[in-house]
Enzyme design. Sequence first.
Site, PDB file in Angstrom:
ATOM      1  N   LEU A   1       0.818  -1.209   0.000  1.00 61.17           N
ATOM      2  CA  LEU A   1       0.000   0.000   0.000  1.00 61.17           C
ATOM      3  C   LEU A   1       0.855   1.264   0.000  1.00 61.17           C
ATOM      4  O   LEU A   1       1.681   1.467   0.890  1.00 61.17           O
ATOM      5  CB  LEU A   1      -0.940  -0.005   1.215  1.00 61.17           C
ATOM      6  CG  LEU A   1      -1.909   1.167   1.328  1.00 61.17           C
ATOM      7  CD1 LEU A   1      -2.873   1.174   0.143  1.00 61.17           C
ATOM      8  CD2 LEU A   1      -2.671   1.100   2.644  1.00 61.17           C
ATOM      9  N   ASP A   2       0.629   2.107  -1.003  1.00 62.23           N
ATOM     10  CA  ASP A   2       1.292   3.406  -1.121  1.00 62.23           C
ATOM     11  C   ASP A   2       2.812   3.318  -1.164  1.00 62.23           C
ATOM     12  O   ASP A   2       3.508   4.269  -0.818  1.00 62.23           O
ATOM     13  CB  ASP A   2       0.854   4.346   0.021  1.00 62.23           C
ATOM     14  CG  ASP A   2      -0.615   4.700  -0.069  1.00 62.23           C
ATOM     15  OD1 ASP A   2      -1.135   4.750  -1.193  1.00 62.23           O
ATOM     16  OD2 ASP A   2      -1.237   4.929   0.985  1.00 62.23           O
ATOM     17  N   GLU A   3       3.341   2.178  -1.581  1.00 60.55           N
ATOM     18  CA  GLU A   3       4.794   2.016  -1.609  1.00 60.55           C
ATOM     19  C   GLU A   3       5.307   1.585  -2.978  1.00 60.55           C
ATOM     20  O   GLU A   3       6.415   1.070  -3.091  1.00 60.55           O
ATOM     21  CB  GLU A   3       5.241   1.011  -0.525  1.00 60.55           C
ATOM     22  CG  GLU A   3       5.035   1.532   0.887  1.00 60.55           C
ATOM     23  CD  GLU A   3       5.594   0.597   1.948  1.00 60.55           C
ATOM     24  OE1 GLU A   3       6.398  -0.283   1.592  1.00 60.55           O
ATOM     25  OE2 GLU A   3       5.238   0.749   3.125  1.00 60.55           O
TER      26      GLU A   3
END
Length: 288
Positions: free
Chosen positions: A231-233
């Site tokens: 997530l979000d990486e």
Amino acid sequence: MQHAPNQYVIKISCPATSGIVAAVTTFLADHGCYISEMAQFDDEVSGTFFMRAVFRFNAGLKGDIAVIEQGFVDVAGKFAMNWELHDASQPMRVLLMVSKFDHCLSDLLYRHQKGELHMQITAVVSNHLDLRPMAEREGIRFIYLPVTRDTKAQQEAELMKIVDETRTELVVLARYMQILSDDLCKQLSGRAINIHHSFLPGFKGAKPYHQAFERGVKLIGATAHYVTADLDEGPIIEQEVQRVDHNYAPDDLVAVGRDTETVALSKAVKYHLEHRVFLNHDKTVIFR
């Protein structure tokens, strides 16, 4: 009235060795092509060579891009290349995903209307109805896919069906406030871009700008990246930042955040549309 000749973009990545540039440029020259733009990068850490070239057929020559495509297979094989060949005159087919926030959608629609983003919007998909008027005002198909815990898998399957049916090449999460499943992230690998504020992992959850206000932050930022199961990486494409100070109330920080998000996302989308982005493991190489 003379029409500008079609331009083509070739993207190459391969193990770094000598002779790659010479082989590519010689091949194109031998096939009556003129290179108008070229960029290259040698990643000495991974031993990978990246190259992007924009070319067209020489004036008066009726070239056949299919001949280029077939003939380049031999060059690519010699250097173990991963390569793509794109017709720059063809707009990329893009699906936009939104929830309730309208700033990123509004900005992308405006830039598209002004000719800044060379894309064909296949649909706007949302888990809420709030932005339906904005999409339909532009004559764009709006698809409502409400998501609950029980319907998530079913709606994600429906989304992929839409992606396939519309021949969508890129999915843009323009402040789509739903976490995509690992399976969907894998299916959209390298062709889905997300935008979020750059306070992560420091300020998680609701009202991150209010949390930032409490901590007296001095920089507001936004990150546009490819979607992955982490997530979000995912690999970062673009980041935007703006300096703030003690005069900024929470609502002011939110406003600055909106600006940074729209700029970072539009730049990331533009780079992708113009075939300027290369995935390099967990990072990107971008020829601006």
